[in-house]
Structures are given as structure tokens and as C-alpha cells.
Design a protein around this motif. Structure first.
Motif, mmCIF file in Angstrom:
data_model
loop_
_atom_site.group_PDB
_atom_site.id
_atom_site.type_symbol
_atom_site.label_atom_id
_atom_site.label_comp_id
_atom_site.label_asym_id
_atom_site.label_seq_id
_atom_site.Cartn_x
_atom_site.Cartn_y
_atom_site.Cartn_z
ATOM 1 N N ASN A 38 0.848 -1.198 0.000
ATOM 2 C CA ASN A 38 0.000 0.000 0.000
ATOM 3 C C ASN A 38 0.879 1.242 0.000
ATOM 4 O OD1 ASN A 38 -2.563 -1.233 0.127
ATOM 5 N ND2 ASN A 38 -2.194 -1.721 2.261
ATOM 6 N N SER A 50 -6.395 -8.594 3.721
ATOM 7 C CA SER A 50 -7.058 -7.828 2.675
ATOM 8 C C SER A 50 -8.441 -8.401 2.362
ATOM 9 C CB SER A 50 -6.200 -7.817 1.412
ATOM 10 O OG SER A 50 -6.876 -7.190 0.361
ATOM 11 N N CYS A 61 -7.639 1.241 2.497
ATOM 12 C CA CYS A 61 -6.454 0.545 2.993
ATOM 13 C C CYS A 61 -6.791 -0.137 4.323
ATOM 14 C CB CYS A 61 -5.313 1.532 3.194
ATOM 15 S SG CYS A 61 -3.862 0.801 3.981
#
Length: 129
Positions: A38, A50, A61
């Protein structure tokens, strides 16, 4: 015969960047296949974390909650903001961008080497390779 403690204490330790900052588990090797980087927070997040955040309906994020960049200009702006704060991982990443000509930048090997040298001096392990 080696005892378990002796056996598991042998060998090398993996660097801190090889561990997911969310679940704190080691990311399986090869790291780039089992995680993604990221640019907002310069963290390598494992695919499991994720997927867990996306299952909950969160598409920002997973680590810093910043909206994901929409295009190369947004990505480059995020990296440059972290470079301005002297983040060694961001400086290393910008060096890679100059080396490969990604995110709309022209290939510039001399600029990449300057950035990698600065990142290494600031403590980036990846910049040494």
C-alpha cells in the motif's frame, strides 16, 4: 537429537517487513505473491487480511483506512507526500518508480540510484538490494 527449542532457534530471522502489520503473522514466501504493498502507508498487507476487510465491506487501505488511489497521479502524490516526510520505504519505492518508469515517470537510472542511496542511509533494507 535436537530439541524443538534448539531446532527452531537455528537459522535466520525474517525482517520486520515480512510480517503483516495487521495479523502479525509472517507473510508466506514469495512475499509479493501473498501480499500487496500500500503506497498510502508503505505497508505490506497479507492477502488474508485484505480479503477479510473486503468481506466486511471496507475497500480502503486495511491498515491506515486511506482511500485507495484511483490512478497513477494519485499513487505518485501519495508516494511523494511520504518522501517529503523522509520515509525510507517511500524513497525506495520512488526509486523503483524511476528505475522502471512506472506511475507516469520517465526512466531515470541516476535519479533511482540517488533515491536508493538516500533510502539505505535512512534505514531501508530493500534499498540495499
Amino acid at each position: 537429537e535436537l530439541k524443538d527449542e534448539q531446532l527452531y532457534c537455528q537459522g535466520y530471522e525474517r525482517p520486520e517487513v515480512d510480517f503483516c502489520p495487521i495479523c502479525t503473522l509472517p507473510i508466506p514466501l514469495p512475499v509479493d505473491k501473498h501480499s500487496y504493498f500500500n503506497v498510502c502507508c508503505m505497508k505490506q498487507i497479507c492477502n488474508g487480511c485484505s480479503m477479510a476487510t473486503q468481506k466486511r465491506g471496507m475497500y480502503d487501505c486495511p491498515f491506515c483506512r486511506t482511500p485507495m488511489p484511483k490512478d497513477d497521479a494519485d499513487t505518485l502524490a501519495m508516494v511523494q507526500a511520504r518522501v517529503a516526510k523522509k520515509d525510507p520505504e517511500a524513497i525506495n519505492d520512488l526509486g523503483l518508480d524511476y528505475c522502471y518508469g512506472t506511475h507516469g515517470l520517465q526512466k531515470d537510472a541516476s535519479k533511482a540510484f540517488e533515491l536508493w542511496t538516500e533510502a539505505a542511509e535512512l534505514g531501508s533494507i530493500d534499498a540495499l538490494f
